[in-house]
Every structure is written in C-alpha cells, then in structure tokens.
Design a protein around this motif. Sequence first.
Motif, mmCIF file in Angstrom:
data_model
loop_
_atom_site.group_PDB
_atom_site.id
_atom_site.type_symbol
_atom_site.label_atom_id
_atom_site.label_comp_id
_atom_site.label_asym_id
_atom_site.label_seq_id
_atom_site.Cartn_x
_atom_site.Cartn_y
_atom_site.Cartn_z
ATOM 1 N N ASN A 18 7.067 20.365 9.121
ATOM 2 C CA ASN A 18 7.658 20.881 10.357
ATOM 3 C C ASN A 18 9.176 20.948 10.247
ATOM 4 O OD1 ASN A 18 8.082 21.660 13.004
ATOM 5 N ND2 ASN A 18 7.823 19.611 13.836
ATOM 6 N N LEU A 19 9.781 19.884 9.709
ATOM 7 C CA LEU A 19 11.234 19.826 9.576
ATOM 8 C C LEU A 19 11.748 20.888 8.610
ATOM 9 C CD1 LEU A 19 13.660 18.130 10.542
ATOM 10 C CD2 LEU A 19 13.387 16.745 8.480
ATOM 11 N N TRP B 196 -4.219 22.633 8.885
ATOM 12 C CA TRP B 196 -5.081 22.712 7.706
ATOM 13 C C TRP B 196 -4.732 21.665 6.663
ATOM 14 C CZ3 TRP B 196 -9.481 24.939 8.316
ATOM 15 C CH2 TRP B 196 -9.616 25.946 9.272
ATOM 16 N N PHE B 197 -3.546 21.090 6.720
ATOM 17 C CA PHE B 197 -3.229 19.991 5.806
ATOM 18 C C PHE B 197 -4.064 18.766 6.134
ATOM 19 C CE2 PHE B 197 -0.917 16.282 4.310
ATOM 20 C CZ PHE B 197 -0.604 16.645 3.011
ATOM 21 N N LYS B 198 -4.356 18.574 7.412
ATOM 22 C CA LYS B 198 -5.144 17.403 7.810
ATOM 23 C C LYS B 198 -6.598 17.776 8.119
ATOM 24 C CE LYS B 198 -3.491 17.674 12.599
ATOM 25 N NZ LYS B 198 -4.798 17.920 13.224
ATOM 26 N N TYR C 150 0.819 -1.212 0.000
ATOM 27 C CA TYR C 150 0.000 0.000 0.000
ATOM 28 C C TYR C 150 0.856 1.268 0.000
ATOM 29 C CZ TYR C 150 -4.093 -2.889 0.947
ATOM 30 O OH TYR C 150 -5.097 -3.809 0.860
ATOM 31 N N TYR C 151 2.019 1.195 0.628
ATOM 32 C CA TYR C 151 2.921 2.345 0.625
ATOM 33 C C TYR C 151 3.484 2.583 -0.772
ATOM 34 C CZ TYR C 151 2.846 2.155 5.733
ATOM 35 O OH TYR C 151 2.450 2.167 7.053
ATOM 36 N N VAL D 227 0.624 10.612 5.341
ATOM 37 C CA VAL D 227 0.229 11.979 5.685
ATOM 38 C C VAL D 227 0.954 12.443 6.945
ATOM 39 C CG1 VAL D 227 -1.702 13.395 6.504
ATOM 40 C CG2 VAL D 227 -2.016 11.867 4.561
ATOM 41 N N PHE D 228 1.104 11.547 7.913
ATOM 42 C CA PHE D 228 1.862 11.876 9.126
ATOM 43 C C PHE D 228 3.301 12.250 8.777
ATOM 44 C CE2 PHE D 228 4.790 10.423 12.440
ATOM 45 C CZ PHE D 228 4.356 11.180 13.514
ATOM 46 N N VAL D 229 3.906 11.513 7.881
ATOM 47 C CA VAL D 229 5.285 11.803 7.461
ATOM 48 C C VAL D 229 5.345 13.149 6.742
ATOM 49 C CG1 VAL D 229 7.164 11.050 5.955
ATOM 50 C CG2 VAL D 229 5.922 9.367 7.328
#
Length: 294
Positions: A283-284, A229-231, A58-59, A275-277
């Motif tokens: 942020n990074l 807002w991305f999520k 799936y990835y 999406v978490f990544v």
Amino acid sequence: MGKKKTKKFKYQYDGYYFSFPIVLMLAALIIYPMFYGFYISFFNTNLVTRWKFVGLRYYLDAFTETAFYQSVILTLGFMVLVVAGQFLLGFILASLLNKEFKGRTAFRVIFMLPWFFPEAVVALLFTWIMNPMYGILNSILRNLGLIHSNMSWLGNKNLAFPSVVFVCIWKGFPLVMTMILAGLQSISKDYYEASELDGANKWNQFRYITLPSLKTILTTVLILDCVWWFKQYTLVYTMTAGGPGTATSLISLSIYGTAFQDLRFGKAAAWGIIVFVICYLINLASKVVIKEDE
C-alpha cells in the motif's frame, strides 16, 4: 440559555452514541485479535498447555527459514499474475461494454456473475470442472483434439499453480471491470472529439486521455486487488489445500498449517504479522509511486 447549551451538547454527541456500537464491534472483531496475535507471537505456544517465551525468535527465524520465504515468493508471483490477468481482462471487457450495442445490459450482468458467487462455491465448481476422471474440461479439450488423454489439472505440480491462477482471475475480474467501466463512463466524449480534430489516433487518445482520467480509479483498485489476492486463502485451500507438494502453498496456507496442524500458534502469529507488514508496504509503495507521478 442553559437549555440551548444542553440541546447543542446532546446534538454534538449524538453521532458518537450511534457509532459506539460499531466501534465496539470493530474492537472486538479486529483490534483485539490483532493485538492478541501480536502478543502470542512472542511465545512458543499451543494456546493450552505450552507457553514458553521466545521473544523475537520467530520473526528472526522467518527470514532464514526456507519454507517461509519460498512461500512468500510464491505468493508474490501468484499475486502479480492474478492482478495482471484481472486488469487485462477487466480493461478489455470494460472497453467493449462502454460501447453502444444491443444487449449490452445483459452482457454486463453476465460478466458480473463470477463476483456474486462465494469463493468456496467457485472453488468447488472448478474442482469438479477440472476433475481428471469426469471433469467437463478434459471432455471439451479431447473433443477439440487439443489433448489425447485426461489431464490432472489440480494434481499435477506443473498444472496446479496456473490452474488456480486462472480460477482466481475468473473470480476477481468483474470488480476490476466494473470500476474501470465506471471510470470510462465518467470521461466526457468531448475530449475524444477534440483530439480527433487535432489528428490524434486511438493510441494517443488512450495514452493522453483515457489513462490519466482513470489514474485514481486504477490506483485504488490496484492497491485493493494486490492486498486481497496476496492474502488469498479460501479458493486455493478448497481447490488444492496447497498441493500437490508445495506447488500452491501460499503464505496464508502455510500460516494455517503452522497454527492448526503443527499447533505452533506463536510461530503462525509471527508470520501473520509479517504478512500484515508486507501488505502495508504494498500500500505504501503504491502511494509513493502516485506522488512521484504527480
């Protein structure tokens, strides 16, 4: 001597005892679901009768599946427009509210109201306002002569996306405005008075005094705003459910549909991890930009 050591030992560990319930709650509500989601992303499963191990399929498929990357691109565009609009509106209003005038406190309260309303309430309110049959927005625009017939703001694929972006800007600008206003009030007026004596105009004051002083606040709000807002899910789902077609099908809505409509929880979990990544990378990247500026 032994009693003193015992009391000191108890005193040192009191904080751990008090924080343990919170840690346990966070583990139950955040950490466990994250690890469980990562676990089921390796399975083709409906969580009941089907548990087929598929590994990283799936990835790998996500980056070749049109629906996924189109949804991610749409979400990135949505995030950029919403955050940019909130920063522009928030900065203008914060600058105005930072000046002395009669009724300033009342205006501060009024401008904060959108942030106090739950997202579902805001979505339902604007769904009514933009209703093509009896919505007040069409009535106002017709009376002003700007339109000649009712517009389907949320049912037209060309209007739905900008309509949703507008509502999200309206909902989120008070947070940005408040943070910027707090930063502006922390800047000493002596800097501006000294710069005026040196012949600096308003633009130079803004460029060399205001922006550097607000750098930390702006960066923090930018990171939080982008991730939030991305999520985004509630506002968009309540107003359009991702439609018409895929005009407002953000990645959060795609994940929800994959899990609870198609019952492909493993695939949805893999998309959620990606999406978490992406949020982590946002942020990074912001932190890297800050270090380069410094």
